[in-house]
Every structure is written in structure tokens, then in C-alpha cells.
Design a protein around this motif. Structure first.
Motif, mmCIF file in Angstrom:
data_model
loop_
_atom_site.group_PDB
_atom_site.id
_atom_site.type_symbol
_atom_site.label_atom_id
_atom_site.label_comp_id
_atom_site.label_asym_id
_atom_site.label_seq_id
_atom_site.Cartn_x
_atom_site.Cartn_y
_atom_site.Cartn_z
ATOM 1 N N GLY A 111 -11.663 -10.514 10.403
ATOM 2 C CA GLY A 111 -11.283 -11.820 10.935
ATOM 3 C C GLY A 111 -9.852 -12.206 10.659
ATOM 4 N N THR A 112 -9.338 -11.787 9.511
ATOM 5 C CA THR A 112 -7.905 -11.904 9.196
ATOM 6 C C THR A 112 -7.497 -10.664 8.417
ATOM 7 O OG1 THR A 112 -8.274 -13.074 7.105
ATOM 8 C CG2 THR A 112 -7.886 -14.442 9.066
ATOM 9 N N THR A 113 -6.214 -10.328 8.526
ATOM 10 C CA THR A 113 -5.673 -9.227 7.739
ATOM 11 C C THR A 113 -5.809 -9.541 6.251
ATOM 12 O OG1 THR A 113 -4.111 -8.713 9.509
ATOM 13 C CG2 THR A 113 -3.608 -7.842 7.318
ATOM 14 N N LEU A 114 -5.593 -10.791 5.894
ATOM 15 C CA LEU A 114 -5.702 -11.215 4.498
ATOM 16 C C LEU A 114 -7.077 -10.898 3.927
ATOM 17 C CD1 LEU A 114 -4.880 -12.761 1.935
ATOM 18 C CD2 LEU A 114 -5.498 -14.875 3.122
ATOM 19 N N ARG A 115 -8.122 -11.277 4.634
ATOM 20 C CA ARG A 115 -9.466 -11.027 4.124
ATOM 21 C C ARG A 115 -9.714 -9.532 3.964
ATOM 22 N NH1 ARG A 115 -12.520 -12.184 0.554
ATOM 23 N NH2 ARG A 115 -12.421 -14.413 1.068
ATOM 24 N N GLY A 116 -9.188 -8.724 4.872
ATOM 25 C CA GLY A 116 -9.331 -7.276 4.746
ATOM 26 C C GLY A 116 -8.653 -6.741 3.499
ATOM 27 N N THR B 174 -10.701 -7.826 0.461
ATOM 28 C CA THR B 174 -11.975 -7.123 0.361
ATOM 29 C C THR B 174 -11.787 -5.661 -0.036
ATOM 30 O OG1 THR B 174 -12.974 -8.568 2.025
ATOM 31 C CG2 THR B 174 -14.042 -6.441 1.640
ATOM 32 N N CYS B 175 -10.808 -5.014 0.579
ATOM 33 C CA CYS B 175 -10.648 -3.568 0.388
ATOM 34 C C CYS B 175 -9.743 -3.198 -0.786
ATOM 35 C CB CYS B 175 -10.093 -2.937 1.668
ATOM 36 S SG CYS B 175 -11.185 -3.109 3.095
ATOM 37 N N HIS B 176 -8.879 -4.129 -1.204
ATOM 38 C CA HIS B 176 -7.895 -3.784 -2.239
ATOM 39 C C HIS B 176 -7.832 -4.803 -3.372
ATOM 40 C CE1 HIS B 176 -6.447 -0.671 0.505
ATOM 41 N NE2 HIS B 176 -6.491 -1.592 1.459
ATOM 42 N N ASP B 177 -8.744 -5.772 -3.373
ATOM 43 C CA ASP B 177 -8.796 -6.774 -4.429
ATOM 44 C C ASP B 177 -7.429 -7.438 -4.632
ATOM 45 O OD1 ASP B 177 -10.163 -8.283 -6.326
ATOM 46 O OD2 ASP B 177 -9.649 -6.920 -7.957
ATOM 47 N N HIS C 21 -6.633 -3.186 12.117
ATOM 48 C CA HIS C 21 -8.017 -2.832 11.778
ATOM 49 C C HIS C 21 -8.648 -3.927 10.933
ATOM 50 C CE1 HIS C 21 -11.529 -0.663 10.420
ATOM 51 N NE2 HIS C 21 -11.138 -0.798 9.163
ATOM 52 N N TYR C 22 -7.924 -4.418 9.941
ATOM 53 C CA TYR C 22 -8.460 -5.468 9.080
ATOM 54 C C TYR C 22 -8.672 -6.761 9.863
ATOM 55 C CZ TYR C 22 -7.624 -2.639 4.883
ATOM 56 O OH TYR C 22 -7.652 -1.665 3.924
ATOM 57 N N LEU D 159 0.806 -1.220 0.000
ATOM 58 C CA LEU D 159 0.000 0.000 0.000
ATOM 59 C C LEU D 159 0.841 1.274 0.000
ATOM 60 C CD1 LEU D 159 -2.844 -0.976 2.511
ATOM 61 C CD2 LEU D 159 -2.818 -1.163 0.011
ATOM 62 N N ARG D 160 2.162 1.098 0.035
ATOM 63 C CA ARG D 160 3.094 2.238 -0.002
ATOM 64 C C ARG D 160 2.808 3.222 1.131
ATOM 65 N NH1 ARG D 160 3.447 3.383 -6.582
ATOM 66 N NH2 ARG D 160 4.109 1.251 -7.130
ATOM 67 N N VAL D 161 2.795 2.666 2.344
ATOM 68 C CA VAL D 161 2.618 3.468 3.549
ATOM 69 C C VAL D 161 3.769 3.160 4.496
ATOM 70 C CG1 VAL D 161 0.110 3.557 3.335
ATOM 71 C CG2 VAL D 161 1.164 1.698 4.638
#
Length: 217
Positions: free
Chosen positions: A60-65, A68-71, A54-55, A41-43
């Protein structure tokens, strides 16, 4: 108390369940998740850490976030975050003997990847004790404790839930299993996110020593 004479299937979580939480593999994974997010995400690292947590809490997992949010394509992420040193896990021939001594089928049900599960199991020297692994890919990248993931797991291995035991370090992950009729054992974990639900009636038994619990059956 679990009575093993009625059990046909034994379902084990992987991380912080088959090996003690003191091995602290998640600390390595945690850093690599943060670093992956920072690059992807270049942060900066602080922002990446906030996004990571947060994700995890939201999805439930960072991966799913991230999906979902960044395809995001999950494969590079899973390869990167699980590229860790598993030498902090001590081989346990005694655990292998105890698992082999259980009558019935034995399975791994994990939110991690198949490759990670195999590396940890090889390190523990328990790889040949299990009849199958259900990983995050099998789950369609949806994590425990989403109820439909448990249905997929049971279907894959044709498990009768009322004749199965699930053993897991994250107490809340036992609720869907209990709702399906499985006997549920919590492997005690002092992390706040792991203790959530530990006092609920869906925890039928608990232990701070998986090997001792298995040997005592």
C-alpha cells in the motif's frame, strides 16, 4: 449530488486533491524514495526503483514495505522523501474561501506526514481552514485504504460518518469510507493507480475541478 446541508464533517485528502495533479509533487517524492532505498539497502537505482514499486503494490505504501521487510525506522524516511520543493503548487486564496464557506468541521486525512501536509497547506494558504490533520503516524504507519485506519480517523475527531464527506484523488481509497456511510467524491486523476475503482458505486460524485465543485455546492 452531495447536499451540504446534511454534512457536519468535510474530509480532504492532501496530495493531488487540494492542489492539481499538474503540480507534480509526487515526481519529486518518487525520486527521493528511490534514492533513499538505494542508500538504505545499498543497491543501485534501478533495483531501488523495482523494490519501491513492488512494496507500493504489495503493502500500500513503500514505507510500509520497508518497515515490514526491513524493520526500518520510519522517521528518517518520512523526513527525507518529503524534503521537496513545493513551489510548483500555486497559492489559492479562492480555495481557502471556498473551504471556509463550508459549514461544519474540516479535516485532512493523508498517507503523508504532518510536516509535509503543513508545508503544502501553507503554500496553498489554506492552513487555517482546517480543524485537524490525520497523518501516516496517526494511522500507525498503515495507509489508506486499510479499513481500520478509517476507524482510527473517525475516533480521533469523533466524526459521525453518515454526516461526513470524503474527497480523495485515489478512487479505491473511497471504498472504506463509503462502507462506513460517508458520501464520497473522487477528484479525477489520470494515473492508472488513482483511477482504480473510479467506476465503482462507492464513488458518489466526481470532479476534475475541486474549487469549482466546492463553489457549486
Amino acid at each position: 449530488m452531495i447536499e451540504k446541508k446534511n454534512i457536519e464533517s468535510w474530509v480532504f485528502d492532501l496530495d493531488n486533491t487540494l492542489y492539481p495533479v499538474s503540480a507534480n509533487l509526487f515526481a519529486q517524492v518518487d525520486v527521493r524514495m528511490r534514492d533513499f532505498i538505494a542508500q538504505y539497502l545499498r543497491v543501485d537505482s534501478d533495483e531501488a526503483y523495482k523494490i519501491q514499486k513492488h512494496y507500493f503494490k504489495t503493502y500500500g505504501t513503500t514505507l510500509r514495505g520497508l518497515m515490514t521487510c526491513h524493520d526500518m525506522d520510519p522517521s528518517p524516511y518520512l523526513d527525507y522523501v518529503h524534503d521537496i520543493d513545493v513551489s510548483t503548487v500555486e497559492p489559492s486564496p479562492e480555495l481557502a474561501t471556498a473551504i471556509r464557506g463550508l459549514e461544519g468541521q474540516k479535516y485532512i486525512f493523508t498517507n503523508a506526514s504532518y510536516d509535509h501536509a503543513m508545508r503544502v497547506m501553507d503554500r496553498l494558504e489554506v492552513s487555517d481552514c482546517f480543524d485537524g490533520i490525520f497523518d501516516i503516524v496517526d494511522a500507525g504507519y498503515d495507509p489508506k485504504p486499510k479499513a481500520h485506519v478509517y476507524d482510527k480517523f473517525l475516533e480521533k475527531f469523533a466524526i459521525e460518518p453518515t454526516k461526513a464527506v470524503m474527497i480523495e484523488d485515489m478512487a479505491r481509497n473511497l471504498e472504506p469510507a463509503a462502507n462506513l456511510g460517508m458520501a464520497c467524491v473522487w477528484v479525477e486523476n489520470d494515473h492508472e493507480w488513482a483511477k482504480e475503482g473510479a467506476e465503482e458505486p462507492y464513488v458518489h460524485d466526481q470532479t476534475d475541478d475541486l474549487l469549482g465543485w466546492l463553489q457549486g455546492l
